[in-house]
Design an enzyme around this catalytic site. Structure first.
Site, PDB file in Angstrom:
ATOM      1  N   PRO A   2      -9.521 -16.487  -1.616  1.00 52.00           N
ATOM      2  CA  PRO A   2      -8.408 -17.124  -2.615  1.00 52.00           C
ATOM      3  C   PRO A   2      -7.204 -17.405  -1.876  1.00 52.00           C
ATOM      4  CG  PRO A   2      -9.484 -15.666  -4.018  1.00 52.00           C
ATOM      5  CD  PRO A   2      -9.824 -15.338  -2.447  1.00 52.00           C
ATOM      6  N   GLU A   3      -6.772 -18.751  -1.508  1.00 48.47           N
ATOM      7  CA  GLU A   3      -5.368 -19.084  -1.071  1.00 48.47           C
ATOM      8  C   GLU A   3      -4.620 -19.934  -1.622  1.00 48.47           C
ATOM      9  OE1 GLU A   3      -5.162 -19.270   3.424  1.00 48.47           O
ATOM     10  OE2 GLU A   3      -6.844 -17.860   3.699  1.00 48.47           O
ATOM     11  N   LYS A  51      -0.024 -18.294  -4.723  1.00 47.55           N
ATOM     12  CA  LYS A  51      -1.320 -17.707  -4.974  1.00 47.55           C
ATOM     13  C   LYS A  51      -1.184 -17.261  -6.362  1.00 47.55           C
ATOM     14  CE  LYS A  51      -2.000 -15.888  -0.177  1.00 47.55           C
ATOM     15  NZ  LYS A  51      -2.023 -14.944   0.393  1.00 47.55           N
ATOM     16  N   ARG A 252      -3.704  -6.909   8.178  1.00 48.19           N
ATOM     17  CA  ARG A 252      -4.816  -8.022   8.182  1.00 48.19           C
ATOM     18  C   ARG A 252      -5.486  -8.447   9.414  1.00 48.19           C
ATOM     19  NH1 ARG A 252      -2.981 -10.867   3.247  1.00 48.19           N
ATOM     20  NH2 ARG A 252      -5.093 -12.027   3.685  1.00 48.19           N
TER      21      ARG A 252
END
Length: 269
Positions: A2-3, A51, A252
């Site tokens: 999800p972005e 987001k 990340r």
């Protein structure tokens, strides 16, 4: 993953199902809010903020907000009443029903309840929303440039600079701009172009179920992200995969092509 585009689509779908409707059932499956029941409340609207997803209930002065973030695996589904869920019930964190629809949040990164008067306290720290009515390219650029020594790959991911970019877009934007993601912000040759590119990519993908940065609707959708075993889609060079973050708790995945995105020359100062 999800972005901002994913959350924008989710908000649009939930708004279509819930806005203006009275809740006939409210089941929040988060311990802290398990006894909270908004049955009888009317959904004002559902909006995305970067987001973050906000389900606003009743009026702005005395209403409430269901504030959720999808994190890595969360999603919201809309069903007709009585329709079978496509995810296991034990993964549900919130169930909202109207006379005709059922909305279920699965595996949400977090879900909390707050007064509508506290909305700005919850999401006001975010930078301009790439898909929101408040988008301001100049302000996003100013925020990114406020820490000139920071790597551009970290600055783009910082939601306080501009809201909506996640890990996939971060890698693809740097590739399309021909910029090594660890280049200091001050050395990025055309930063306004990267900000504009960010906006255009999310706008192009916000109504698509498949995220595409290559322009190829049927072939490979991404240039470098998650391609360390396949090589750069443009030149075939082996993709570099690193873990990068502002600290050890925020690492990340980072993907880039060392040929198409050469490291910036060291500035002797």
């Amino acid at each position: 993953m999800p972005e901002g585009d994913t959350v924008w689509r989710a908000a649009r779908e939930l708004n279509s199902a819930l806005a203006g409707e009275k809740l006939t059932k409210c089941d929040i499956r988060v311990p802290k809010f398990a006894t909270t029941d908004f049955t009888g409340s009317t959904v004002a609207d559902v909006v995305s903020r970067g987001k973050h997803l906000l389900i606003r209930l009743d009026d702005a002065s005395s209403g409430w907000i269901l504030h959720s973030h999808l994190k890595m695996e969360g999603l919201w589904h809309v069903y007709n009443r009585g329709e079978r869920w496509r995810r296991p019930a034990f993964k549900a964190r919130c169930v909202l029903e109207t006379e005709t629809k059922q909305v279920v949040g699965f595996d949400l990164g977090f879900l909390r309840v707050l007064p509508r008067s506290e909305e700005d306290d919850a999401v006001g720290y975010l930078g301009p929303d790439l898909l929101g009515p408040d988008w301001d390219a100049a302000e996003a650029l100013r925020r990114i440039q406020s820490i000139p020594e920071r790597p551009i790959g970290l600055a783009l991911l910082d939601q306080r600079n501009l809201a909506g970019i996640g890990n996939v877009y971060r890698c693809e934007i740097c590739f399309l701009a021909g910029v090594h993601p660890l280049t200091p912000v001050a050395q990025v040759p055309n930063l306004p172009r990267m900000v504009d590119l960010s906006k255009r990519l999310l706008e192009a993908n916000k109504t698509r179920s498949r995220r595409i940065t290559t322009g190829n609707m049927r072939g490979d959708p991404l240039w470098v992200y998650n391609r360390e075993t396949r090589g750069c889609l443009r030149c075939g060079t082996k993709i570099v995969h690193e873990l990068v973050g502002d600290n050890a708790l925020e690492l990340r995945d980072l993907y880039y092509c060392p040929y198409c995105q050469p490291a910036a020359a060291v500035d002797p100062g």
